[in-house]
Design a protein around this motif. Structure first.
Motif, mmCIF file in Angstrom:
data_model
loop_
_atom_site.group_PDB
_atom_site.id
_atom_site.type_symbol
_atom_site.label_atom_id
_atom_site.label_comp_id
_atom_site.label_asym_id
_atom_site.label_seq_id
_atom_site.Cartn_x
_atom_site.Cartn_y
_atom_site.Cartn_z
ATOM 1 N N LEU A 136 40.641 33.779 40.853
ATOM 2 C CA LEU A 136 41.760 34.673 41.148
ATOM 3 C C LEU A 136 41.225 36.010 41.620
ATOM 4 O O LEU A 136 40.082 36.377 41.364
ATOM 5 C CB LEU A 136 42.693 34.850 39.944
ATOM 6 N N ILE B 167 49.772 32.420 38.302
ATOM 7 C CA ILE B 167 48.969 31.207 38.156
ATOM 8 C C ILE B 167 49.443 30.490 36.896
ATOM 9 O O ILE B 167 49.761 31.125 35.885
ATOM 10 C CB ILE B 167 47.450 31.489 38.106
ATOM 11 N N VAL C 297 43.769 25.783 36.378
ATOM 12 C CA VAL C 297 44.933 26.266 37.120
ATOM 13 C C VAL C 297 45.541 25.074 37.841
ATOM 14 O O VAL C 297 44.901 24.460 38.694
ATOM 15 C CB VAL C 297 44.545 27.362 38.125
ATOM 16 N N GLN D 193 49.355 27.800 41.732
ATOM 17 C CA GLN D 193 49.070 29.203 41.995
ATOM 18 C C GLN D 193 49.765 29.604 43.290
ATOM 19 O O GLN D 193 49.774 28.860 44.273
ATOM 20 C CB GLN D 193 47.560 29.422 42.115
#
Length: 545
Positions: free
Chosen positions: A310, A500, A507, A510
Motif C-alpha cells: 500500500l 483495503i 489483502v 483494494q
C-alpha cells in the motif's frame, strides 16, 4: 417469598455519589427502571452519562467506600442487593447475574491462559472436573466465534486481537447460563460480521434459557436490533424511556432526538493525488514463529500479514477493514517498527526497515499511533497532562515548561477534554474520554503519519462524529496521512479515500472507497458490507439495498 409476577430486577430511585478531593459528586441521580424475565432493556447515552455506574451498582462492584448510595433500592427476585452481605453477592455474581465488561484487556488476567480463565468459571461455579471444563470451554469459544478454538486454549490475552478478547469475555459470562446478563458495550471491539453472530447468539440464548439482558451501549444499531425497551440517560438521569419502536420512531426528548441524528457522515477532504508519498510498503510481512519441542525450535509461522502492499500520500486516508484477527493491527505495528517485519518500509523517501533504534527515534515523532484500547495504553500512574506532554519532553518540543503546558492545553481542547482535567488520572474518566486523551497524546506532536487503530470504537455516536470532524480538520490543516483501521464501516466510509480489505493476513480487495464500499467485487467484502449497512444478499451473493 418473591412474587412470581414481579420484575426479575427492579431499580428504584438509585443514587450514586463519589468522594472527590473537592467534595461529593453525584454520578447517578434518582434512576429507576425494571427488567422482566427474558427481555432486553437497553441503557443508552453518551460516555459519562452514568450507564456503567448504574450497572456496576447492581452487582455491588463500585469502589466502596469511595462510592456510596445516598438513596435508592435494587432488588433481584425480591432480594435487596444494596448493602447485601458479601457471601450473598458472591452467590449471585457469575451464577445468577453475569457481566460482560467494556474493556476485556483489563478484565482478563495477563498471566493466565484462556483455558485457565474460562475453565476457572466452570470449575468454581459448576463444580466441573478439569477434563469436563476443557470440553465445555471449547464449546463456549466455538459458540462465540473463536476460530481454531483448541489452538487458542494455550494463548494468553495479549496474543489475541481486541475482538477475540471480547469474545472470550462473552464466553466466560455465558458459561453459567445466568438469569440476567449485564452487557456493557459487548460488541464495541468486535467486527461487523462477528457482531451479528454475537447478537444472534445472545438472542438464541435468551430464547433457550429465558435469560434477561441489560444492554449498555452507544451503538443504536445494536439497540434497534435486540432491545425490547430503551432508557436514555444523560448526566446521571433517565430523560426518556419506552419501547424500542416508540423511542426510534417518535422520540420526545431533545437529547434523544440528538442521539438518533448523531452518526458519522459526509466524505473525507479532497487531496492531491500527486502529493508526496508519506509511507509505502511492498510485499510486507509479519510472521509470528510457532515454537515446539524441548529446544523450542521454530516449526512454522502464523502469517499475520502476508504480502501486503500500500501507499499513503500526504492528505490521504487509507482505510483498513476486516474481521478481528485478519492482520490489521499487526500491519500497523509492523509498519511502525514496533514488531518484527519483512519488506521495505519507505517513510518520506527513506527505507526505515534496517534502521537501528537510535536512528529511528527522530522519526518517531512524525509516525504516531492511537491504539484500540485507551485504558491499556494510558499509564495509570501519570496524570493526563503528563501523558499528553510526555512526547513533547522526549522529542524536545516547546521552549520551556510553560510553552509545553500551552501545547498540552490546546491538544486537550481540540479533542473535547476540559484543560483543567489534565491534573486528573485516566481511571477518573469514562472510556470515551480516555480515547480522546489518547488521540490528544498523538496529535500534540503534529505527526506526518497517524495510524488510527479503532480510534472510535469506544466512543458514543455523537463523539464519533466529533472525532471524525476533528480528524478531517487536522488532515486539511496539516496535510496529514492517515491509516485508518476499523471494523465500523460507517466511519471508514466517512474518513477514507482508499480502502483495503484484509482476511487471513492477505489483502483480498483494494481500491477507492467508493468502489469497495458501493460495488465490492469479492464475496467476503460483500458480506462485510451487508453486515455493516444492513443490506440483503441473495443466494448468488449479489448485495441489494
Amino acid at each position: 417469598m418473591s412474587d412470581r409476577n414481579a420484575p426479575l430486577l427492579e431499580v428504584k430511585d438509585l443514587r450514586v455519589a463519589f468522594r472527590t478531593p473537592l467534595g461529593e459528586s453525584e454520578a447517578v441521580k434518582g434512576v429507576s427502571f425494571h427488567i422482566n424475565k427474558g427481555e432486553t432493556l437497553a441503557l443508552v447515552g453518551e460516555s459519562g452519562s452514568g450507564k456503567s455506574v448504574s450497572a456496576l451498582s447492581i452487582l455491588q462492584l463500585l469502589p466502596y467506600p469511595v462510592a456510596s448510595h445516598p438513596g435508592g433500592s435494587i432488588t433481584f427476585l425480591g432480594d435487596e442487593l444494596i448493602g447485601a452481605p458479601e457471601q450473598q453477592m458472591r452467590e449471585i455474581r457469575g451464577n445468577r447475574i453475569s457481566l460482560i465488561p467494556q474493556e476485556p484487556i483489563i478484565s482478563l488476567n495477563p498471566l493466565h491462559t484462556i483455558e485457565r480463565q474460562v475453565g476457572e468459571v466452570l470449575i468454581i461455579h459448576k463444580g466441573l472436573i478439569a477434563k469436563a471444563a476443557r470440553t465445555r470451554t471449547l464449546e463456549l469459544l466455538d459458540l462465540v466465534g473463536i476460530r481454531d478454538a483448541e489452538k487458542r486454549l494455550s494463548a494468553y490475552p495479549h496474543e489475541l486481537s481486541g475482538g477475540q478478547r471480547q469474545r472470550v469475555m462473552i464466553a466466560m459470562a455465558l458459561a453459567n447460563e445466568p438469569d440476567l446478563l449485564i452487557a456493557d458495550e459487548p460488541t464495541t471491539a468486535v467486527d461487523v460480521t462477528i457482531q451479528a453472530q454475537i447478537l444472534k447468539l445472545l438472542q438464541d440464548l435468551q430464547a433457550d434459557m429465558g435469560m434477561a439482558m441489560l444492554l449498555i451501549t452507544h451503538d443504536l444499531g445494536v439497540v434497534r436490533r435486540i432491545a425490547s425497551r430503551v432508557a436514555v440517560m444523560r448526566l446521571g438521569e433517565i430523560v426518556e424511556a419506552g419501547s424500542t419502536k416508540s423511542i426510534f420512531e417518535k422520540p420526545r426528548h431533545p437529547y434523544t432526538i440528538q442521539l438518533l441524528a448523531a452518526e458519522p457522515g459526509g466524505a473525507p477532504p479532497s487531496y492531491d493525488e500527486a502529493a508526496p508519498k508519506i509511507v509505502s510498503i511492498d510485499d510486507f510481512k509479519v510472521w509470528y514463529p510457532i515454537k515446539a519441542g524441548i529446544l523450542r525450535r521454530t516449526v512454522d509461522h502464523v502469517r499475520a500479514v502476508d504480502g501486503v502492499s500500500l501507499t499513503v500520500r500526504a492528505g490521504q486516508t487509507v482505510g483498513v477493514v476486516g474481521e478481528s484477527g485478519s492482520g490489521k493491527s499487526s500491519l500497523a505495528l509492523g509498519l511502525l517498527r514496533l514488531i518484527s517485519s519483512r519488506g521495505a518500509v519507505i517513510f518520506k523517501g527513506q527505507n526505515i526497515q534496517g534502521l537501528k533504534s537510535k536512528a529511528l527515534r527522530p522519526l518517531r515523532r512524525e509516525m504516531q499511533i492511537v491504539f484500540q484500547d485507551p485504558f491499556g495504553s494510558l499509564s495509570p500512574r501519570m496524570t493526563v497532562g503528563e501523558i499528553v506532554g510526555e512526547g513533547l519532553s522526549i522529542h524536545g518540543l516547546g521552549a520551556d515548561p510553560a510553552e509545553r503546558q500551552e501545547m498540552i492545553i490546546a491538544a486537550l481542547e481540540e479533542v473535547g477534554i476540559e484543560p483543567d482535567s489534565r491534573h486528573r488520572y485516566p481511571h477518573e474518566f469514562s472510556g470515551g474520554q480516555r480515547q480522546r486523551i489518547a488521540i490528544a497524546r498523538a496529535m500534540v506532536l503534529k505527526p506526518k503519519l497517524l495510524i488510527l487503530d479503532e480510534p472510535t470504537s469506544a466512543l458514543d455516536m455523537s463523539v464519533q462524529a466529533q472525532i471524525v470532524d476533528l480528524l478531517r480538520k487536522l488532515q486539511t490543516d496539516h496535510d496529514l496521512a492517515y491509516i485508518f483501521i476499523s471494523h465500523d464501516l460507517r466511519v471508514v466510509r466517512a474518513m477514507s479515500h482508499e480502502v483495503i480489505v484484509m482476511r487471513g493476513g492477505k489483502v483480498i480487495e483494494q481500491g477507492s472507497a467508493e468502489q469497495v464500499m458501493e460495488k465490492p467485487a469479492e464475496p467476503y467484502t460483500r458480506a462485510l458490507m451487508a453486515a455493516a449497512f444492513e443490506l440483503r444478499a441473495d443466494e448468488s451473493g449479489v448485495v441489494e439495498v
